[in-house]
Design an enzyme around this catalytic site. Structure first.
Site, short mmCIF file in Angstrom:
data_model
loop_
_atom_site.label_atom_id
_atom_site.label_comp_id
_atom_site.label_asym_id
_atom_site.label_seq_id
_atom_site.Cartn_x
_atom_site.Cartn_y
_atom_site.Cartn_z
N GLU A 172 -7.53 -2.84 -4.07
CA GLU A 172 -8.81 -2.53 -3.55
C GLU A 172 -9.11 -1.31 -4.06
O GLU A 172 -9.96 -0.84 -4.89
CB GLU A 172 -8.66 -2.88 -2.22
CG GLU A 172 -10.35 -2.66 -1.75
CD GLU A 172 -10.26 -2.85 -0.27
OE1 GLU A 172 -10.80 -3.69 0.45
OE2 GLU A 172 -9.49 -2.42 0.54
N GLU A 205 -7.73 5.64 -4.30
CA GLU A 205 -6.48 6.20 -3.47
C GLU A 205 -5.15 5.90 -4.33
O GLU A 205 -4.21 6.79 -4.05
CB GLU A 205 -6.33 5.29 -2.36
CG GLU A 205 -7.37 5.49 -1.22
CD GLU A 205 -7.37 5.10 0.04
OE1 GLU A 205 -7.00 5.85 1.14
OE2 GLU A 205 -7.41 3.84 0.34
N ASP A 234 0.76 -1.15 -0.14
CA ASP A 234 0.00 -0.02 0.12
C ASP A 234 0.89 1.19 -0.04
O ASP A 234 0.26 2.29 0.45
CB ASP A 234 -0.90 -0.07 1.13
CG ASP A 234 -1.92 -1.08 1.32
OD1 ASP A 234 -2.14 -1.94 0.37
OD2 ASP A 234 -2.55 -1.32 2.31
#
Length: 708
Positions: free
Chosen positions: A463, A467, A386
């Protein structure tokens, strides 16, 4: 070493987890490389679109029964080579996105093939170098060197008698016709040795051109180029000649082409530092909400994701305060954003002592070539997960500061640290000595990957596509604010390409690519081997939908490019929320009506803002009837929600058909009347021209809106 790729488990594990170089699925196992075609077994239900992996064929080595490991021997933009070694014996296998081939080199023995079930041989025999076979009605070709033969084809394992030649290839065929076998045979020994994606952005026409090139080596003959299958987001944006053949994948049909290169062309949709504050926005309420939100978020250190969301909120509020001339609030937001970033960008505390990991800092890990932010979370340290999600908020906040204070963002001050964050997630230098090339972005798949290691049965995953967009938006903003065109173009490439992938794979806005049995309106998590209607953290419908919306910023109008889809997606959320409420309450009469927000139990503000993309009047009704105690989702603000909804209520829907010759622009359309928005960051006035011929003169450092 690259991380966060579709093949990353090969680097993290002794062998690997399943990998998905569509249309194939492969798996490095003790016996060699397992090869499978998921296309004929793809199914869908309310939970997702599932392809999966299997073992149609295992490519092995005649002298080695089991290997202890497979190492990353080579890699390029979308290909990888796995090397299985045991003593002096080696099996090298090369495979990549879009390639129907697996290329093999074998030392100290000969290639072997083993099958999950007895194959049907429909072309050739043991004396032929080329065989056409089918396993469970999935069609393959085996290409041994010319002059080769095979061991007994009745056995479980077939060995190539290659007379000392060390190359071999396997191909997945779109059908079992002899003509197709001959077509593939022409390219069978033209092995792909390198793959590169390069891009060029033409700001005059807002056109992004991406060139995909294959470098090949002919082990026999003089054929150059290869056969390759293009993903939907590629073939819908390309004029490349296609063969008329295709494979099925969890992303939709992949169409076959031949050659050594192809191009795609996409239009950059524009972003804004902020949406304009419309004159009809309730100014008194806006100021009240702005002050409340400014003082709500703590400046205390948190992990890089949650502190990053605070930075994102402040960065969104700054241009709002700027537009309404609230200089006090703007100064406060600027100060706390600078304080937050500078703290993380500094290795020592105010006493001059080296910080511990709980005090906020970034540390370089030379083993993996990565910058790790501490406090870490969600595996951003141990698993390298991430980074683009977390660091995107920091980069975006730095870009907003740089927009008004270029000196703060100079390399002599804090800009060098921002550039390190950018290089960590998206270095565009293939010879970067500190970071891998494009850590989080997959040039061929067209989107980013979140997991650092991809050690899952379904490959890697991503996911929160929104973002990822936030990270690329931050790069654009920082690049433009510091006058770094190369950085701006990098951000435009990443953002434009990922939006295409989002529209096709997460949302399927044109209703062409999700499996016909998949009824939900969104794929929340894109995996290598599937698409899932779920999140990592909740089954709540508000969160399942909203995770691919947040953070809503001046880069988020792409979410409204297809108004009919926005209506479909919102209606699906209403329905799913009603069913979820019934399950929770046991009341089959529980309802959520079109204009009733009382039943939203999470992320109300994000839902209102998304609703405004298709029905801004209903969104405003819900906003005005919010609960007195309502507060915004972390990373967002009610002040921003008011600005967003008010603007769309006044100016209508996103008009995706018009582009502009400037970086910061948007076009809206209400009942046939277009509204043109442009923001000029230059120190001099400039003329902005839109693709329909509309021209605007935009003053230096100013936002301009024109209704035509």
């Amino acid at each position: 070493m690259p991380t966060n790729d579709w093949w990353s488990s090969l680097a993290w594990e002794a062998l690997s987890s399943p990998m998905f170089p569509h249309p194939l699925a492969v798996h490095a196992q003790a016996g060699g490389l397992s090869v499978f075609y998921p296309g004929t077994s793809i199914v869908a239900n309310v939970h997702g679109i599932i392809g999966g992996s299997g073992n149609d064929i295992v490519i092995g080595h005649s002298a080695v029964t089991e290997f202890n490991e497979a190492r990353v021997d080579d890699f390029s933009d979308w290909f990888v080579t796995a090397s299985f070694q045991s003593g002096t014996s080696e099996l090298r296998t090369t495979y990549g996105h879009g390639s129907p081939f697996v290329y093999v080199e074998c030392e100290g023995g000969s290639p072997t093939v083993r099958f999950s079930e007895t194959p049907v041989v429909w072309s050739g025999n043991a004396n032929d170098a080329v065989l056409g076979i089918s396993v469970a009605n999935r069609h393959y070709a085996l290409f041994a060197p010319s002059g080769s033969s095979w061991s007994d084809l009745s056995g479980e394992t077939w060995k190539v008698n290659d007379h000392g030649k060390n190359y071999f290839s396997l191909a997945l065929l779109p059908d079992n016709r002899l003509e197709t076998l001959q077509q593939f045979q022409r390219y069978a020994h033209s092995h792909v040795t390198n793959s590169t994606a390069t891009w060029q952005y033409d700001s005059d026409t807002a056109t992004l051109t991406t060139l995909f090139e294959f470098t090949t080596k002919a082990y026999e003959g003089n054929t150059t180029g290869t056969l390759f299958a293009m993903y939907p987001h590629q073939w819908v944006n390309s004029s490349t000649d296609l063969t008329g053949q295709e494979y099925q994948s969890v992303r939709g049909p992949m169409k076959l082409a031949a050659g050594s290169r192809f191009e795609t062309q996409m239009h950059y949709p524009g972003v804004l530092p902020s949406l304009p504050v419309h004159a009809n926005t309730d100014q008194l309420l806006l100021r009240q909400l702005l002050h409340e939100e400014t003082n709500r978020e703590s400046t205390a250190v948190a992990d890089t994701y949650w502190f990053g969301k605070r930075l994102g909120c402040w960065a969104t509020l700054m241009p709002i305060a700027e537009q309404i001339n609230d200089t006090k609030t703007l100064a406060q937001l600027t100060a706390q954003t600078k304080q937050g970033l500078e703290n993380y960008f500094t290795a020592s505390n105010t006493a001059g002592e080296l910080k511990n990991s709980g005090q906020g800092l970034f540390a370089y890990d030379a083993n993996w070539g990565t910058l790790i932010g501490y406090p870490a979370s969600y595996g951003s340290d141990n698993d390298l997960n991430d980074h683009h999600f977390h660091y995107g908020y920091f980069i975006r906040a730095a870009g907003e500061l740089a927009r008004r204070d270029p000196e703060w963002a100079s390399d002599a001050n804090w800009g060098s640290m921002v550039r390190l964050l950018i290089r960590d997630i998206a270095s565009n230098d293939r010879h970067d000595k500190l970071f891998p090339y494009m850590r989080n972005f997959d040039p061929y798949a067209g989107h980013s990957w979140a997991s650092g290691h991809a050690k899952f049965g379904d490959g890697n995953n991503n996911e929160s596509s929104s973002e990822a967009i936030n990270a690329w938006y931050g790069i654009i903003l920082f690049g433009e604010s510091t006058g770094d065109k190369e950085l701006t173009d990098l951000g435009i490439y990443l953002l434009t390409t990922e939006i295409q992938a989002i529209n096709h794979y997460w949302f399927d806005v044109t209703d062409q690519f999700h499996h016909p049995d998949y009824q939900p309106s969104v794929i929340t998590m894109v995996w290598g081997g599937k698409g899932a209607n779920a999140t990592w953290f909740s089954g709540n419908p508000e969160l399942v939908h909203g995770i691919n919306w947040l953070p809503l910023t001046g880069a988020s109008l792409y979410l409204g490019q297809y108004v009919d889809y926005c209506e479909k997606n919102y209606s699906a959320l209403l329905s799913e929320n009603r069913i979820d409420d019934e399950k929770k309450s046991g009341d089959s009469n529980a309802t959520t009506t079109k204009s009733d927000s009382a039943n939203w139990d999470a992320w109300d503000d994000l839902i209102w803002m998304y609703r405004a993309l298709s029905d801004p009047d209903d969104a405003m009704h819900q906003f005005q009837h919010r609960a007195p105690e309502a507060i915004a989702t972390s990373g967002n603000s009610l002040a921003h929600a008011l600005v967003w909804i008010s603007l769309l209520q006044e100016y209508g829907h996103v008009d995706r058909t018009i582009t502009a010759d400037t970086t910061f622009y948007a076009v809206l359309n209400k009942a046939g009347k277009r509204i043109y928005i442009a923001w000029n960051l230059d120190s001099e006035s400039k003329q902005v021209t839109f693709s329909d011929g509309t021209e605007m003169q935009v003053s230096a450092k100013q936002l301009s809106v024109s209704e035509r």
